[in-house]
Scaffold this active site. Sequence first.
Site, PDB file in Angstrom:
ATOM      1  N   VAL A 124       0.835  -1.212   0.000  1.00  0.00           N
ATOM      2  CA  VAL A 124       0.000   0.000   0.000  1.00  0.00           C
ATOM      3  C   VAL A 124       0.869   1.262   0.000  1.00  0.00           C
ATOM      4  CG1 VAL A 124      -0.376   0.091   2.523  1.00  0.00           C
ATOM      5  CG2 VAL A 124      -2.113   0.981   0.973  1.00  0.00           C
ATOM      6  N   ASP A 125       2.017   1.189   0.628  1.00  0.00           N
ATOM      7  CA  ASP A 125       2.968   2.310   0.679  1.00  0.00           C
ATOM      8  C   ASP A 125       3.374   2.718  -0.758  1.00  0.00           C
ATOM      9  OD1 ASP A 125       4.706   4.153   1.741  1.00  0.00           O
ATOM     10  OD2 ASP A 125       6.147   2.701   2.515  1.00  0.00           O
TER      11      ASP A 125
END
Length: 169
Positions: free
Chosen positions: A32-33
């Site tokens: 997700v980063d």
Amino acid sequence: MKIRCVQGDITKVTADIIVNAANTSLLGGGGVDGAIHKAGGKTILEECIKIRNKQGGCKTGEAVITTGGLLPAKYVIHTVGSVWNGGSNNEEELLKNCYSNSLKLAKEHNAKSIAFPNISTGIYKFPKEKAALIAVNTIKENPIIDEVIFVCYDDENYGVYKKLLYMFV
Ligand code: ADP
């Protein structure tokens, strides 16, 4: 306070704040980063680097805030989840801190809505059901933001959250 879950990509979610499952370096990573930095553009990373230069990154369980760059959200809160390492290394308390510290920071920025990914349940290998229980309980213990959205990416997490939020409320 309203709590709900949806399945999808958090970078597409319209909320005042979205939360990033960052790492201690604040320099971006996978999962997700990576998706948030890719969709949000370079200003988010530039702001992360400024924070890093000032305070040396972000510790596990703590949270920092940047603007939302090109994302629909106004701000991104970057929090560092705990790496699952058997369960007797304070993993649960540290994950709880991610949610409570993010909520506190969101409140300080007058957020009415906040979207969380399933922190620690990807590369950091936290058991999904345990992580979801911690997430939901911590939100319920801190009802300070009007709307909380859990954005589940994989089917397993979505199933766990649906069960927790809609069958046992
Ligand atoms: P961590 O290192 O905290 O485990 P990851 O990014 O590897 O962080 O995984 C956290 C969760 O984010 C996982 O459940 C993963 O399925 C989910 N995820 C990956 N990409 C996205 C995305 N674009 N939007 C929302 N959730 C995502």
